[in-house]
Structure formats: C-alpha cells, structure tokens
Design a protein around this motif. Structure first.
Motif, PDB file in Angstrom:
ATOM      1  N   HIS A  33      14.217   5.271 -20.037  1.00 19.96           N
ATOM      2  CA  HIS A  33      16.037   5.019 -19.736  1.00 19.96           C
ATOM      3  C   HIS A  33      16.830   6.400 -19.824  1.00 19.96           C
ATOM      4  N   GLY A  34      16.740   7.304 -20.418  1.00 16.06           N
ATOM      5  CA  GLY A  34      17.253   8.520 -19.924  1.00 16.06           C
ATOM      6  C   GLY A  34      17.257   9.242 -19.377  1.00 16.06           C
ATOM      7  N   SER A  35      16.205   9.216 -18.408  1.00 10.66           N
ATOM      8  CA  SER A  35      16.273   9.505 -17.157  1.00 10.66           C
ATOM      9  C   SER A  35      16.103   8.977 -16.082  1.00 10.66           C
ATOM     10  N   LEU A  36      15.795   9.951 -14.563  1.00  7.49           N
ATOM     11  CA  LEU A  36      15.926   9.087 -13.596  1.00  7.49           C
ATOM     12  C   LEU A  36      14.608   9.027 -13.536  1.00  7.49           C
ATOM     13  N   GLY A  37      13.673   9.465 -14.130  1.00  6.90           N
ATOM     14  CA  GLY A  37      12.491   9.583 -13.241  1.00  6.90           C
ATOM     15  C   GLY A  37      11.405  10.482 -13.973  1.00  6.90           C
ATOM     16  N   ALA A  38      10.004  10.535 -13.604  1.00  9.14           N
ATOM     17  CA  ALA A  38       9.575  11.571 -14.869  1.00  9.14           C
ATOM     18  C   ALA A  38       9.462  12.671 -13.720  1.00  9.14           C
ATOM     19  N   HIS A  39       9.051  13.912 -15.555  1.00 11.70           N
ATOM     20  CA  HIS A  39       9.222  15.525 -15.486  1.00 11.70           C
ATOM     21  C   HIS A  39       8.231  15.654 -14.336  1.00 11.70           C
ATOM     22  N   GLU A  40       8.313  15.685 -13.290  1.00  9.59           N
ATOM     23  CA  GLU A  40       7.379  16.712 -12.378  1.00  9.59           C
ATOM     24  C   GLU A  40       8.238  18.053 -12.203  1.00  9.59           C
ATOM     25  N   HIS A  41       7.667  19.194 -12.344  1.00 10.26           N
ATOM     26  CA  HIS A  41       8.001  20.229 -11.492  1.00 10.26           C
ATOM     27  C   HIS A  41       8.107  20.584 -10.146  1.00 10.26           C
ATOM     28  N   GLY A  42       8.871  21.059  -9.620  1.00 11.01           N
ATOM     29  CA  GLY A  42       9.898  20.866  -8.379  1.00 11.01           C
ATOM     30  C   GLY A  42       9.877  19.299  -8.199  1.00 11.01           C
ATOM     31  N   VAL A  43      10.050  18.450  -8.174  1.00 11.99           N
ATOM     32  CA  VAL A  43      10.530  17.330  -8.043  1.00 11.99           C
ATOM     33  C   VAL A  43      11.631  16.437  -8.990  1.00 11.99           C
ATOM     34  N   ALA A  44      12.849  16.981  -8.278  1.00 12.35           N
ATOM     35  CA  ALA A  44      14.484  16.364  -9.017  1.00 12.35           C
ATOM     36  C   ALA A  44      14.453  14.811  -8.259  1.00 12.35           C
ATOM     37  N   HIS A  45      15.434  14.221  -9.137  1.00 10.31           N
ATOM     38  CA  HIS A  45      15.552  13.232  -9.198  1.00 10.31           C
ATOM     39  C   HIS A  45      17.115  12.974  -8.583  1.00 10.31           C
ATOM     40  N   LEU A  46      18.064  12.155  -7.699  1.00  5.25           N
ATOM     41  CA  LEU A  46      19.196  12.191  -7.327  1.00  5.25           C
ATOM     42  C   LEU A  46      19.506  10.677  -7.111  1.00  5.25           C
ATOM     43  N   ASN A  47      20.256  10.454  -8.007  1.00  4.18           N
ATOM     44  CA  ASN A  47      21.245   8.908  -7.990  1.00  4.18           C
ATOM     45  C   ASN A  47      22.587   9.248  -7.108  1.00  4.18           C
ATOM     46  N   ALA A  48      23.371   8.227  -6.195  1.00 10.72           N
ATOM     47  CA  ALA A  48      23.867   8.920  -4.886  1.00 10.72           C
ATOM     48  C   ALA A  48      25.059   7.174  -4.699  1.00 10.72           C
ATOM     49  N   VAL A  49      25.975   7.475  -5.039  1.00  9.17           N
ATOM     50  CA  VAL A  49      27.022   5.805  -5.218  1.00  9.17           C
ATOM     51  C   VAL A  49      28.059   5.628  -4.867  1.00  9.17           C
ATOM     52  N   LEU A  50      27.922   5.279  -2.938  1.00  8.61           N
ATOM     53  CA  LEU A  50      29.528   5.393  -2.998  1.00  8.61           C
ATOM     54  C   LEU A  50      29.871   3.773  -2.982  1.00  8.61           C
ATOM     55  N   ASP A  51      31.158   4.058  -3.334  1.00  8.11           N
ATOM     56  CA  ASP A  51      31.939   2.340  -4.222  1.00  8.11           C
ATOM     57  C   ASP A  51      33.294   2.740  -3.759  1.00  8.11           C
ATOM     58  N   GLY A  52      33.652   2.084  -2.389  1.00 12.57           N
ATOM     59  CA  GLY A  52      35.108   2.445  -2.351  1.00 12.57           C
ATOM     60  C   GLY A  52      35.348   3.642  -1.729  1.00 12.57           C
ATOM     61  N   ASN A  53      36.334   4.598  -2.405  1.00 16.33           N
ATOM     62  CA  ASN A  53      36.747   5.677  -1.804  1.00 16.33           C
ATOM     63  C   ASN A  53      35.561   7.010  -3.030  1.00 16.33           C
ATOM     64  N   THR A  54      35.011   5.854  -4.226  1.00 12.17           N
ATOM     65  CA  THR A  54      34.497   6.944  -5.260  1.00 12.17           C
ATOM     66  C   THR A  54      32.789   7.108  -4.860  1.00 12.17           C
ATOM     67  N   LEU A  55      32.877   8.387  -5.107  1.00 14.11           N
ATOM     68  CA  LEU A  55      30.833   9.053  -4.551  1.00 14.11           C
ATOM     69  C   LEU A  55      30.795   9.411  -5.900  1.00 14.11           C
ATOM     70  N   GLU A  56      29.843   8.591  -6.376  1.00 13.30           N
ATOM     71  CA  GLU A  56      29.278   9.450  -7.111  1.00 13.30           C
ATOM     72  C   GLU A  56      27.568   9.721  -7.619  1.00 13.30           C
ATOM     73  N   LEU A  57      27.676  11.170  -7.834  1.00 12.13           N
ATOM     74  CA  LEU A  57      26.341  11.464  -8.076  1.00 12.13           C
ATOM     75  C   LEU A  57      25.746  12.182  -9.090  1.00 12.13           C
ATOM     76  N   GLU A  58      24.286  11.532  -9.558  1.00  9.00           N
ATOM     77  CA  GLU A  58      23.203  11.810 -10.987  1.00  9.00           C
ATOM     78  C   GLU A  58      21.883  12.325 -10.188  1.00  9.00           C
ATOM     79  N   LEU A  59      22.295  13.989 -10.798  1.00 10.83           N
ATOM     80  CA  LEU A  59      21.166  14.953 -10.620  1.00 10.83           C
ATOM     81  C   LEU A  59      20.079  15.128 -11.762  1.00 10.83           C
ATOM     82  N   GLU A  60      19.002  14.655 -11.959  1.00  8.95           N
ATOM     83  CA  GLU A  60      17.827  14.970 -13.235  1.00  8.95           C
ATOM     84  C   GLU A  60      16.893  15.973 -12.610  1.00  8.95           C
ATOM     85  N   SER A  61      16.575  17.150 -13.410  1.00 11.48           N
ATOM     86  CA  SER A  61      15.577  17.836 -12.870  1.00 11.48           C
ATOM     87  C   SER A  61      15.238  18.953 -14.683  1.00 11.48           C
TER      88      SER A  61
END
Length: 194
Positions: A33-61
């Motif tokens: 729940h607190g993160s976007l995926g498992a902790h693995e070195h070399g791998v990051a996780h990104l959520n990108a949501v484009l809704d109307g004129n709003t773009l949200e990016l959430e990066l976890e590394s």
C-alpha cells in the motif's frame, strides 16, 4: 491533492490481482500500500495519469538507483550527494520529457525519503517499516497543468535514465485518453505513448 492517484489502484485492480497472485505479503518482496512495487535495485516504478488538463506523475525508486546508497547520509560527501539528488528531483521538467506544445507547467510536488529526513513509512500491517530491512526508497509526486493536453502524446524518460544511470528499467502504469496500460521503459526504449 492525490485524488487522481488515489483512484489509480482501483483502475489497475485487474493488473494488481494478477501480480498479487504471485506475491506473498512478505516484506522482502512486497511493500504494497505505501509504495508502487517491490524494492529492487535498478528498477523504479512510475504511475502516470493524464486526466483532462492535469498530468500526475508518481515515481518510486530505491535510493540506490538515484543516490548510490540507502543509508542515512553521515559523511559530507554523502550529504552532498543527497542534496544534489533532491535538487534534481525538484526540477521534474528536466527529468521527464513532455511535449513543449502541450504547455505543461508544474503546479505541485512532494518529495519523500528517509534520506531527506522524512519519517519512514509504515508497512501495510502497520507493525514495522521497510527500512528495518535496510532499504530506503525515494518517492516523488508531481502535478502538472497542461494548456493543450491533446498535444501530450508521449512521455520521454531518457533524461531520467541519463541523470540516474543506475536505473535500468522503469515499470509504468499509465492512465490516459486511450485507456490504461502497464509498460516497461529502459534506456534503449525510454519513450512511452499515452
């Protein structure tokens, strides 16, 4: 503030159920729940949501990908490295390639990490945290307002890979005008279409 990203887990539930079938609630492999995926070195996780004129990016590394270590900075050199990475993350338009024609301007950002002095996030059971296992993550959340979102056809992650060469792949979950999808970006294939 996180209205769009809070809806993301529900929109991606079919994808999550498949992944969840292969993972236990083991702290070594799933920091749910607190993160976007498992902790693995070399791998990051990104959520990108484009809704109307709003773009949200959430990066976890994992901090290792960005800073080169995961311990709290003690030496002056380590403190300088953490400060430099934070300064880079505070300039998302230099890390994420967005079409200039879309006219996207950053409207909000949040950066969190134990390396930045933030309190560690509790795990999904609330009885500990991932940092007990020696892992530190860096979490960045950005919101952009785009004057012409129809001109935002892709997201170029090449600048992010160039800035943080220890990041070998980014697992993305995208929600945009063409629906939702999960894709993987690498330094050799850094451009993602919405």
């Amino acid at each position: 503030m996180r209205r769009l990203l809070l809806a993301l887990p529900f929109a991606l539930l079919p994808l999550a159920l498949t992944a969840h079938a292969h993972a236990d609630h083991d702290h070594e492999h799933d920091h749910a729940h607190g993160s976007l995926g498992a902790h693995e070195h070399g791998v990051a996780h990104l959520n990108a949501v484009l809704d109307g004129n709003t773009l949200e990016l959430e990066l976890e590394s994992p901090a290792m990908n960005l800073v080169g270590f995961e311990h709290v900075a003690q030496s002056d050199a380590d403190k300088a490295k953490v400060a430099a990475v934070r300064a880079q993350l505070e300039q998302p338009l230099k890390l994420f390639g967005l079409s200039a024609a879309a006219g996207c301007k950053e409207s909000d950002q949040e950066l969190e990490s134990p390396l930045f002095g933030d309190a560690p996030a509790k795990d999904d059971d609330g009885d500990g945290d991932e940092h007990e296992h020696g892992h530190s993550d860096i979490h960045a959340h950005y919101r952009f307002e785009c004057a012409k979102p129809e001109q935002l056809a892709s997201l170029d992650l090449a600048p992010l890979f160039k800035t943080y060469p220890s990041t070998q792949k980014i697992q993305l979950q995208l929600i945009g005008p063409n629906g939702q999808k999960g894709v993987e970006a690498t330094p050799n294939s850094p451009r993602i279409t919405f």
